[in-house]
Design an enzyme around this catalytic site. Structure first.
Site, short mmCIF file in Angstrom:
data_model
loop_
_atom_site.label_atom_id
_atom_site.label_comp_id
_atom_site.label_asym_id
_atom_site.label_seq_id
_atom_site.Cartn_x
_atom_site.Cartn_y
_atom_site.Cartn_z
N ASP A 1 0.86 -1.20 0.00
CA ASP A 1 0.00 0.00 0.00
C ASP A 1 0.89 1.24 0.00
O ASP A 1 1.98 1.22 0.57
CB ASP A 1 -0.91 0.01 1.23
N ASP B 1 3.67 2.31 -4.26
CA ASP B 1 2.74 3.09 -5.09
C ASP B 1 2.57 2.29 -6.38
O ASP B 1 3.51 2.18 -7.18
CB ASP B 1 3.34 4.47 -5.37
N TYR C 1 -12.66 7.54 -13.80
CA TYR C 1 -12.68 6.29 -13.01
C TYR C 1 -13.34 5.16 -13.83
O TYR C 1 -12.78 4.07 -13.95
CB TYR C 1 -13.46 6.54 -11.72
N1 LIG Z 1 -16.12 0.86 -2.05
C1 LIG Z 1 -16.85 0.72 -3.15
O1 LIG Z 1 -18.07 1.00 -3.15
C2 LIG Z 1 -16.21 0.20 -4.42
C3 LIG Z 1 -17.05 -0.07 -5.50
C4 LIG Z 1 -16.49 -0.56 -6.68
C5 LIG Z 1 -15.14 -0.78 -6.77
N2 LIG Z 1 -14.33 -0.51 -5.71
C6 LIG Z 1 -12.90 -0.75 -5.88
O2 LIG Z 1 -12.42 -1.53 -4.81
C7 LIG Z 1 -11.04 -1.22 -4.58
C8 LIG Z 1 -10.82 -0.91 -3.11
O3 LIG Z 1 -11.66 0.18 -2.76
P1 LIG Z 1 -12.01 0.57 -1.25
O4 LIG Z 1 -13.41 1.05 -1.28
O5 LIG Z 1 -11.59 -0.50 -0.31
O6 LIG Z 1 -11.07 1.86 -1.08
P2 LIG Z 1 -10.33 2.47 0.20
O7 LIG Z 1 -10.10 3.89 -0.15
O8 LIG Z 1 -11.04 2.14 1.47
O9 LIG Z 1 -8.93 1.69 0.19
C9 LIG Z 1 -8.07 1.84 -0.89
C10 LIG Z 1 -6.65 1.50 -0.47
O10 LIG Z 1 -5.82 1.62 -1.64
C11 LIG Z 1 -4.66 2.35 -1.28
N3 LIG Z 1 -4.12 3.04 -2.46
C12 LIG Z 1 -4.64 4.10 -3.13
N4 LIG Z 1 -3.82 4.46 -4.14
C13 LIG Z 1 -2.76 3.59 -4.10
C14 LIG Z 1 -1.59 3.45 -4.87
N5 LIG Z 1 -1.31 4.31 -5.89
N6 LIG Z 1 -0.73 2.44 -4.59
C15 LIG Z 1 -0.99 1.58 -3.57
N7 LIG Z 1 -2.08 1.69 -2.78
C16 LIG Z 1 -2.95 2.68 -3.05
C17 LIG Z 1 -5.11 3.34 -0.22
O11 LIG Z 1 -4.03 3.81 0.56
C18 LIG Z 1 -6.10 2.46 0.58
O12 LIG Z 1 -5.43 1.75 1.60
C19 LIG Z 1 -10.70 -0.05 -5.52
O13 LIG Z 1 -10.08 -0.55 -6.67
C20 LIG Z 1 -12.06 0.52 -5.84
O14 LIG Z 1 -12.06 1.18 -7.09
C21 LIG Z 1 -14.84 -0.02 -4.53
#
Ligand SMILES: NC(=O)c1ccc[n+]([C@@H]2O[C@H](COP(=O)([O-])OP(=O)(O)OC[C@H]3O[C@@H](n4cnc5c(N)ncnc54)[C@H](O)[C@@H]3O)[C@@H](O)[C@H]2O)c1
Length: 255
Positions: free
Chosen positions: A38, A63, A155
């Site tokens: 992360d 990253d 996105y």
């Molecule tokens: N929560 C939703 O409703 C939802 C819906 C559809 C898809 N998603 C997808 O699920 C995945 C996780 O989402 P989430 O809701 O748990 O998000 P979140 O924001 O709770 O967690 C995301 C994590 O990714 C890390 N991160 C961000 N950019 C990064 C990078 N460049 N390199 C490494 N780590 C990085 C952040 O630090 C964080 O720990 C994402 O791909 C998101 O697009 C989420």
């Protein structure tokens, strides 16, 4: 009985919190050694918490938009746990942007995280997976890859690209016994989503209440996605590759 995945190692991106942390926790509980990768240093706490529960876990600050960093994360997984079997490209950036206010910088940041990251992670991981005789890649896409939302243009486009990348990799890597599948989460009660909705005036309780009107009657939880990753990487899914599986409580059905 749930099949053990012991003796395997997984690298989960974006695993400091949210869906990624749930995936890391689920795999670790199934016996998998987990690399929490992360950009946020709080991933160290996530890995500490897994270790305190008796699981094998290690953190590397990564990253995913930096190809050098994902290559280093793969090398770290191999040197720390002796190999790599499972890659979960979960890290994602769902920053909002309309047609009018999306800057080139925002477009690039979203695509670097959501699309370039999974591509270069796959490029770095395939030799490691091949050394093990095969393995699994799971990408986390989004319902937004196929629906139109005015403030999620970059996105949605990045996630649509990730769907195509997943299917292309599945075909290319099948002869190496590497399966590649995607999960389409619906609306998930993750830390990131709670923060985004708080800015729009919605509390987690409001989100749960909204979920009661969904076809299956509740909002999706990070654990729902984690369980599905656990299935896709198991022997039970050994004939499944190139598939995009919605885990959304049915909300995609009426779009
Ligand atoms: N929560 C939703 O409703 C939802 C819906 C559809 C898809 N998603 C997808 O699920 C995945 C996780 O989402 P989430 O809701 O748990 O998000 P979140 O924001 O709770 O967690 C995301 C994590 O990714 C890390 N991160 C961000 N950019 C990064 C990078 N460049 N390199 C490494 N780590 C990085 C952040 O630090 C964080 O720990 C994402 O791909 C998101 O697009 C989420």
């Amino acid at each position: 009985m749930i099949e053990s995945l012991a003796n395997q190692t997984a690298l989960v991106t974006g695993a400091a919190r949210g869906i990624g942390a749930a995936i890391a926790g689920h795999l670790a509980a199934r016996g998998v050694a987990v690399v929490v990768a992360d950009v946020d240093r709080s991933g160290e706490t996530t890995a500490d918490s897994l270790r305190s529960q008796g699981h094998r876990a290690a953190f590397i600050q990564t990253d995913v938009g930096d190809p050098g960093a994902v290559t280093a994360a793969v090398a770290f997984a191999e040197s720390t746990f002796g190999g790599l079997d499972i890659v979960v490209s979960n890290a994602g950036l769902s920053a909002r942007g309309t047609l009018e206010n999306t800057t080139p910088e925002l477009w690039d940041r979203i695509h670097a995280t959501n699309l370039r990251g999974p591509f270069f992670l796959a490029q770095a991981a395939v030799p490691a997976l091949t050394r093990r005789g095969g393995g699994n890649i799971v990408t986390i896409t989004s319902l937004q890859s196929k629906i139109s939302t005015p403030d999620l243009l970059a996105y949605g486009a990045s996630k649509a690209g990730l769907v195509t990348l997943t299917r292309s990799l599945a075909r290319l890597l099948a002869p190496k016994h590497i399966r590649v599948n995607a999960i389409h989460p619906g609306w998930v009660l993750s830390e990131g989503e709670v923060q985004i909705q708080a800015a729009a005036g919605l509390s987690p309780e409001d989100m749960k209440r909204r979920g009661t009107s969904f076809p299956l009657g509740r909002i999706t939880l990070p654990e729902d996605i984690a369980q599905t990753v656990g299935f896709l990487v198991s022997e039970r899914a050994s004939q499944i590759t190139g598939q995009i599986l919605a885990v959304d409580g049915g909300i995609g059905l009426h779009r």
